[in-house]
Design a protein around this motif. Structure first.
Motif, PDB file in Angstrom:
ATOM      1  N   ARG A 370      -9.072   1.517  10.947  1.00  0.00           N
ATOM      2  CA  ARG A 370      -8.425   1.499  12.273  1.00  0.00           C
ATOM      3  C   ARG A 370      -8.697   0.184  12.984  1.00  0.00           C
ATOM      4  O   ARG A 370      -7.824  -0.386  13.641  1.00  0.00           O
ATOM      5  N   ARG A 371      -9.942  -0.313  12.838  1.00  0.00           N
ATOM      6  CA  ARG A 371     -10.264  -1.598  13.473  1.00  0.00           C
ATOM      7  C   ARG A 371      -9.402  -2.711  12.890  1.00  0.00           C
ATOM      8  O   ARG A 371      -8.923  -3.577  13.616  1.00  0.00           O
ATOM      9  N   LEU A 372      -9.193  -2.671  11.588  1.00  0.00           N
ATOM     10  CA  LEU A 372      -8.372  -3.707  10.956  1.00  0.00           C
ATOM     11  C   LEU A 372      -6.942  -3.647  11.491  1.00  0.00           C
ATOM     12  O   LEU A 372      -6.360  -4.660  11.871  1.00  0.00           O
ATOM     13  N   VAL A 373      -6.400  -2.419  11.551  1.00  0.00           N
ATOM     14  CA  VAL A 373      -5.015  -2.277  12.013  1.00  0.00           C
ATOM     15  C   VAL A 373      -4.880  -2.802  13.443  1.00  0.00           C
ATOM     16  O   VAL A 373      -3.928  -3.520  13.771  1.00  0.00           O
ATOM     17  N   ARG A 374      -5.865  -2.502  14.285  1.00  0.00           N
ATOM     18  CA  ARG A 374      -5.806  -2.989  15.670  1.00  0.00           C
ATOM     19  C   ARG A 374      -5.879  -4.509  15.734  1.00  0.00           C
ATOM     20  O   ARG A 374      -5.315  -5.123  16.626  1.00  0.00           O
ATOM     21  N   ALA A 375      -6.585  -5.112  14.781  1.00  0.00           N
ATOM     22  CA  ALA A 375      -6.811  -6.561  14.839  1.00  0.00           C
ATOM     23  C   ALA A 375      -5.658  -7.361  14.232  1.00  0.00           C
ATOM     24  O   ALA A 375      -5.565  -8.566  14.445  1.00  0.00           O
ATOM     25  N   ILE A 376      -4.781  -6.696  13.477  1.00  0.00           N
ATOM     26  CA  ILE A 376      -3.661  -7.423  12.859  1.00  0.00           C
ATOM     27  C   ILE A 376      -2.551  -7.589  13.892  1.00  0.00           C
ATOM     28  O   ILE A 376      -2.172  -6.625  14.551  1.00  0.00           O
ATOM     29  N   ARG A 377      -2.064  -8.809  14.040  1.00  0.00           N
ATOM     30  CA  ARG A 377      -0.969  -9.049  14.983  1.00  0.00           C
ATOM     31  C   ARG A 377       0.354  -8.916  14.232  1.00  0.00           C
ATOM     32  O   ARG A 377       0.629  -9.679  13.303  1.00  0.00           O
ATOM     33  N   VAL A 378       1.100  -7.898  14.599  1.00  0.00           N
ATOM     34  CA  VAL A 378       2.367  -7.649  13.921  1.00  0.00           C
ATOM     35  C   VAL A 378       3.481  -8.270  14.744  1.00  0.00           C
ATOM     36  O   VAL A 378       3.566  -8.055  15.942  1.00  0.00           O
ATOM     37  N   SER A 379       4.334  -9.068  14.072  1.00  0.00           N
ATOM     38  CA  SER A 379       5.401  -9.730  14.810  1.00  0.00           C
ATOM     39  C   SER A 379       6.711  -8.990  14.606  1.00  0.00           C
ATOM     40  O   SER A 379       7.136  -8.783  13.475  1.00  0.00           O
ATOM     41  N   GLY A 380       7.319  -8.596  15.711  1.00  0.00           N
ATOM     42  CA  GLY A 380       8.672  -8.042  15.733  1.00  0.00           C
ATOM     43  C   GLY A 380       8.977  -7.048  14.630  1.00  0.00           C
ATOM     44  O   GLY A 380       8.308  -6.032  14.494  1.00  0.00           O
ATOM     45  N   LYS A 381       9.988  -7.365  13.824  1.00  0.00           N
ATOM     46  CA  LYS A 381      10.433  -6.432  12.794  1.00  0.00           C
ATOM     47  C   LYS A 381       9.771  -6.752  11.459  1.00  0.00           C
ATOM     48  O   LYS A 381      10.334  -6.526  10.406  1.00  0.00           O
ATOM     49  N   GLY A 382       8.562  -7.308  11.506  1.00  0.00           N
ATOM     50  CA  GLY A 382       7.903  -7.759  10.293  1.00  0.00           C
ATOM     51  C   GLY A 382       7.095  -6.687   9.595  1.00  0.00           C
ATOM     52  O   GLY A 382       7.624  -5.677   9.112  1.00  0.00           O
ATOM     53  N   LEU A 383       5.815  -6.888   9.590  1.00  0.00           N
ATOM     54  CA  LEU A 383       4.921  -6.011   8.840  1.00  0.00           C
ATOM     55  C   LEU A 383       4.864  -4.606   9.415  1.00  0.00           C
ATOM     56  O   LEU A 383       4.859  -4.434  10.624  1.00  0.00           O
ATOM     57  N   SER A 384       4.792  -3.613   8.542  1.00  0.00           N
ATOM     58  CA  SER A 384       4.407  -2.272   9.015  1.00  0.00           C
ATOM     59  C   SER A 384       3.081  -1.913   8.379  1.00  0.00           C
ATOM     60  O   SER A 384       2.831  -2.210   7.217  1.00  0.00           O
ATOM     61  N   LEU A 385       2.259  -1.263   9.178  1.00  0.00           N
ATOM     62  CA  LEU A 385       0.920  -0.899   8.737  1.00  0.00           C
ATOM     63  C   LEU A 385       0.737   0.600   8.856  1.00  0.00           C
ATOM     64  O   LEU A 385       1.222   1.214   9.801  1.00  0.00           O
ATOM     65  N   ALA A 386       0.049   1.173   7.891  1.00  0.00           N
ATOM     66  CA  ALA A 386      -0.276   2.596   7.986  1.00  0.00           C
ATOM     67  C   ALA A 386      -1.620   2.819   7.329  1.00  0.00           C
ATOM     68  O   ALA A 386      -2.000   2.088   6.408  1.00  0.00           O
ATOM     69  N   ILE A 387      -2.342   3.799   7.814  1.00  0.00           N
ATOM     70  CA  ILE A 387      -3.617   4.137   7.180  1.00  0.00           C
ATOM     71  C   ILE A 387      -3.382   5.333   6.260  1.00  0.00           C
ATOM     72  O   ILE A 387      -2.800   6.336   6.679  1.00  0.00           O
ATOM     73  N   GLU A 388      -3.798   5.184   5.022  1.00  0.00           N
ATOM     74  CA  GLU A 388      -3.587   6.260   4.048  1.00  0.00           C
ATOM     75  C   GLU A 388      -4.901   6.587   3.361  1.00  0.00           C
ATOM     76  O   GLU A 388      -5.830   5.792   3.374  1.00  0.00           O
ATOM     77  N   ARG A 389      -4.932   7.724   2.724  1.00  0.00           N
ATOM     78  CA  ARG A 389      -6.124   8.071   1.937  1.00  0.00           C
ATOM     79  C   ARG A 389      -5.955   7.533   0.526  1.00  0.00           C
ATOM     80  O   ARG A 389      -4.847   7.360   0.037  1.00  0.00           O
ATOM     81  N   GLY A 390      -7.067   7.261  -0.113  1.00  0.00           N
ATOM     82  CA  GLY A 390      -7.002   6.761  -1.484  1.00  0.00           C
ATOM     83  C   GLY A 390      -8.352   6.913  -2.142  1.00  0.00           C
ATOM     84  O   GLY A 390      -9.220   7.620  -1.628  1.00  0.00           O
ATOM     85  N   GLY A 391      -8.513   6.257  -3.273  1.00  0.00           N
ATOM     86  CA  GLY A 391      -9.768   6.367  -4.010  1.00  0.00           C
ATOM     87  C   GLY A 391     -10.333   4.994  -4.365  1.00  0.00           C
ATOM     88  O   GLY A 391      -9.603   4.136  -4.833  1.00  0.00           O
ATOM     89  N   THR A 392     -11.630   4.811  -4.126  1.00  0.00           N
ATOM     90  CA  THR A 392     -12.324   3.590  -4.543  1.00  0.00           C
ATOM     91  C   THR A 392     -13.010   3.876  -5.862  1.00  0.00           C
ATOM     92  O   THR A 392     -13.670   4.903  -6.017  1.00  0.00           O
ATOM     93  N   SER A 393     -12.892   2.934  -6.790  1.00  0.00           N
ATOM     94  CA  SER A 393     -13.595   3.091  -8.053  1.00  0.00           C
ATOM     95  C   SER A 393     -14.975   2.444  -7.935  1.00  0.00           C
ATOM     96  O   SER A 393     -15.096   1.337  -7.440  1.00  0.00           O
ATOM     97  N   PRO A 394     -16.035   3.147  -8.387  1.00  0.00           N
ATOM     98  CA  PRO A 394     -17.361   2.517  -8.359  1.00  0.00           C
ATOM     99  C   PRO A 394     -17.383   1.242  -9.210  1.00  0.00           C
ATOM    100  O   PRO A 394     -18.090   0.298  -8.891  1.00  0.00           O
ATOM    101  N   GLY A 395     -16.599   1.186 -10.300  1.00  0.00           N
ATOM    102  CA  GLY A 395     -16.498  -0.028 -11.098  1.00  0.00           C
ATOM    103  C   GLY A 395     -17.713  -0.274 -11.961  1.00  0.00           C
ATOM    104  O   GLY A 395     -18.594   0.581 -12.093  1.00  0.00           O
TER     105      GLY A 395
END
Ligand SMILES: *Cc1c(COP(=O)(O)O)cnc(C)c1O
Length: 470
Positions: A370-395
Motif C-alpha cells: 500500500r505504501r508503494l502504491v501511494r508513493a507511485i505518481r500515476v499520470s493521467g491515463k497511464g499506469l494502473s496499479l492494483a494490489i493482489e495476492r500471490g506467492g513468494t518462493s523461498p528460493g
C-alpha cells in the motif's frame, strides 16, 4: 554501390541525437556512450532493413531505434555489479546474490577489510591460531555438532568430503538424488572430480533401504544422502530417511554423509514453513557428516559448512583441498557476525534479512504494498496499479514447492505491454527485477525493503515518461 530504397529511410545518427529521447540521455550520460549505442542500433537496423516486407517510414524507424536506446545504453553502462531491487519474489535468489546480509555482518566485513585483524592470531597467547576458531565454537553450539569446519561454499564442502573420505572408493547414492543444483553443480560430476566412484541405487521415484544394503561392498566408503533442493518427486515415491540410513551405516561400519544444502539454523516449521530441516535436526538423525551453504536459509555470506563427528570432520581440516577451498576473511567476518545473532533466536529472526523476509506476516507485506502504491505518481491515463495476492518462493532450492503468501503490486499500462514495463525497470537505475504474469508486471513486496520504497516508486513512476515514450 547505390543505396537501396529501404536504407535511405533509416534516420542518421546525427538526426537521432537531436531527438527528445536522445537529448534526455545526453543530460545524464557521456555523449560517447549515447552515440555509440545509437550507432550499434542503426547497424542492426541496416542489416534488418532489406528484410522488411513492408518498408517502414523514416518516422517508424526513428521510433523503433529510439525505443531500443535505453536498453542499449544500459547494456553498455552496466558496471560489473550493480545493486538490484529484488521485486521478483524469490527470497534466496541465486542470480541476484542470494542472501542479503544484516547490518552487523556488513560492519564486521568493513572492519576486517579496512585494517588488520586477528584472523589467524590468538591474541591471548600471542601466537598463530586457526582462522576458523572464530566460528567453529558457535557452529557447534548452534547445531549440537561434535566438530565443525568451514570452506568457501557448499559445493567445496561436498567435494572436500568426497575427496577426503572416498577417493578411489565407492559412494552409494539414490537415483532420486542425483541432482543438479544449478550453476553446474551436479552430484555425478562433483563425485567424478573428487575421485570417488558413484554407485547408483534404486530408481528415480523409489529407493529402499535394501537397495543401499545390497550395494555395500568392501569398496564402499560413504552412503550419501542429498537434499533434492530444487524439485520434488510426487506420486508413487519412497525414499530412505537419514535416520534409517544412519542405522544401516552403523551396522555396516560405513559413514553416512548428508548434503543438507539450506543451512537453516532454526526450525522454520515451528513458524509455519514446513519442509525445511534445520542443521540441528539433520544432525540428530545420526549422519556422520552434514554439509550446507552459508548463504541460503542461514542468511549469511557464501560459505560451505561441514558439521559432524570429530573423526570425520577433523581430518578434513588438514586435507590439502581445505587450503585451496578456504573461506576468505571477509566472508568469515560476516559469517561470525551472523552466527552471533543466532545466539538469540528471536534476535536472528528480527535481524537476519532472509529470516525476516521468510517470516514476515502477509499483512505487513500488504502494508508495504500500500505504501508503494501511494508513493507511485500515476499520470493521467497511464499506469494502473492494483494490489493482489500471490506467492513468494523461498528460493535457493531450499524449499521446493513452497510459496509464502505475499502482496503484489500489479502494474499495467494501456499501451505498454507488461514485458516492456518489466524490461524498462530492469534497465533503469536503480535496477529493479520484477516478474510478469496474469498479463501484468508484478512487484512482490516481500523481498523489497522498507527503505527501498521511495526509489522503487520513482522507478515505476518514470516508466511511461521520457526517455521512454508512453
Ligand atoms: C545449494 C546446494 C549446493 C551448492 O551449494 P553452494 O553453496 O552454492 O556451493 C549443494 N547441495 C545442495 C543440496 C544445495 O542445496
Amino acid at each position: 554501390m547505390p543505396e537501396s530504397r529501404g536504407l535511405r529511410t533509416l534516420p542518421s545518427v546525427a538526426s537521432l541525437l537531436g531527438s527528445d529521447a536522445a537529448r534526455s540521455f545526453l543530460r545524464s550520460h557521456p555523449r560517447a556512450v549515447v552515440v555509440d549505442a545509437l550507432r550499434a542500433i542503426v547497424a542492426v537496423a541496416r542489416a534488418a532493413v532489406d528484410g522488411e516486407r513492408i518498408p517502414l517510414s523514416r518516422e517508424a524507424w526513428t521510433d523503433r531505434i529510439l525505443s531500443m536506446l535505453p536498453g542499449e545504453i544500459a547494456s553498455r553502462e552496466s558496471l560489473p555489479m550493480r545493486r538490484v531491487i529484488n521485486a521478483a519474489g524469490i527470497v534466496v535468489h541465486t542470480n541476484l546474490g542470494r542472501a542479503p546480509l544484516p547490518g552487523e555482518a556488513l560492519a564486521a566485513v568493513l572492519e576486517t577489510a579496512r585494517g588488520y585483524s586477528n584472523l589467524e592470531f590468538d591474541l591471548a597467547a600471542g601466537e598463530r591460531s586457526s582462522r576458523l576458531s572464530h566460528v567453529e565454537g558457535m557452529l557447534r553450539a548452534l547445531t549440537g555438532a561434535e566438530c565443525a569446519h568451514v570452506v568457501n561454499n557448499n559445493a567445496a564442502a561436498v567435494l572436500l568430503c568426497l575427496a577426503g573420505h572416498a577417493r578411489g572408493r565407492d559412494v552409494i547414492v539414490s537415483r532420486g538424488e542425483l541432482v543438479e543444483i544449478g550453476g553446474s553443480f551436479r552430484i555425478p560430476d562433483i563425485m567424478a572430480e573428487s575421485g570417488a566412484r558413484l554407485v547408483e541405487v534404486g530408481t528415480t521415484n523409489r529407493t529402499r533401504l535394501s537397495d543401499y544394503e545390497n550395494a555395500i561392498t568392501g569398496r564402499t566408503a560413504l552412503l550419501l544422502k542429498v537434499h533434492p533442493s530444487n524439485f520434488s518427486v510426487q506420486g508413487f515415491t519412497e525414499e530412505v530417511r537419514t535416520a534409517d540410513l544412519a542405522r544401516l551405516g552403523e551396522r555396516a561400519g560405513i559413514p553416512v554423509m548428508e548434503d543438507q544444502g539450506s543451512g537453516a539454523l532454526i526450525d522454520l516449521s515451528s513458524h509455519g514453513i514446513s519442509g525445511a530441516v534445520s542443521l540441528r535436526q539433520a544432525l540428530s538423525a545420526g549422519p556422520g557428516i552434514v554439509t550446507a551453504s552459508g548463504d541460503k536459509l542461514l542468511g549469511g555470506p557464501q560459505a560451505g559448512i561441514l558439521l559432524g563427528k570429530e573423526n570425520l570432520v577433523a581430518p578434513l581440516k588438514k586435507h590439502p583441498l581445505s587450503r585451496a577451498l578456504r573461506i576468505d576473511k571477509m566472508c568469515l567476518a560476516a559469517l561470525s557476525a551472523v552466527l552471533r545473532l543466532y545466539a538469540d533466536e528471536r534476535r536472528a529472526r528480527e535481524r537476519v534479512p532472509v529470516l525476516r523476509m521468510l517470516l514476515e506476516p502477509e499483512e505487513r507485506v500488504r502494508a508495504r504494498a500500500r505504501r508503494l502504491v501511494r508513493a507511485i505518481r500515476v499520470s493521467g491515463k497511464g499506469l494502473s496499479l492494483a494490489i493482489e495476492r500471490g506467492g513468494t518462493s523461498p528460493g535457493g532450492g531450499a524449499l521446493p514447492g513452497i510459496l509464502l503468501p505475499t502482496a503484489l503490486v500489479a502494474v499495467t499500462h494501456p499501451r505498454i505491454p507488461e514485458a516492456v514495463l518489466e524490461e524498462r525497470l530492469r534497465g533503469g537505475t536503480p535496477c529493479v527485477v520484477a516478474r510478469v504474469g496474469r498479463g501484468k508486471m508484478l512487484l512482490d513486496l516481500r523481498t523489497v525493503r522498507d527503505d527501498e520504497i521511495p526509489e522503487l516508486a520513482g522507478a515505476v513512476s518514470a516508466i511511461d515518461r521520457p526517455p521512454y515514450d508512453g
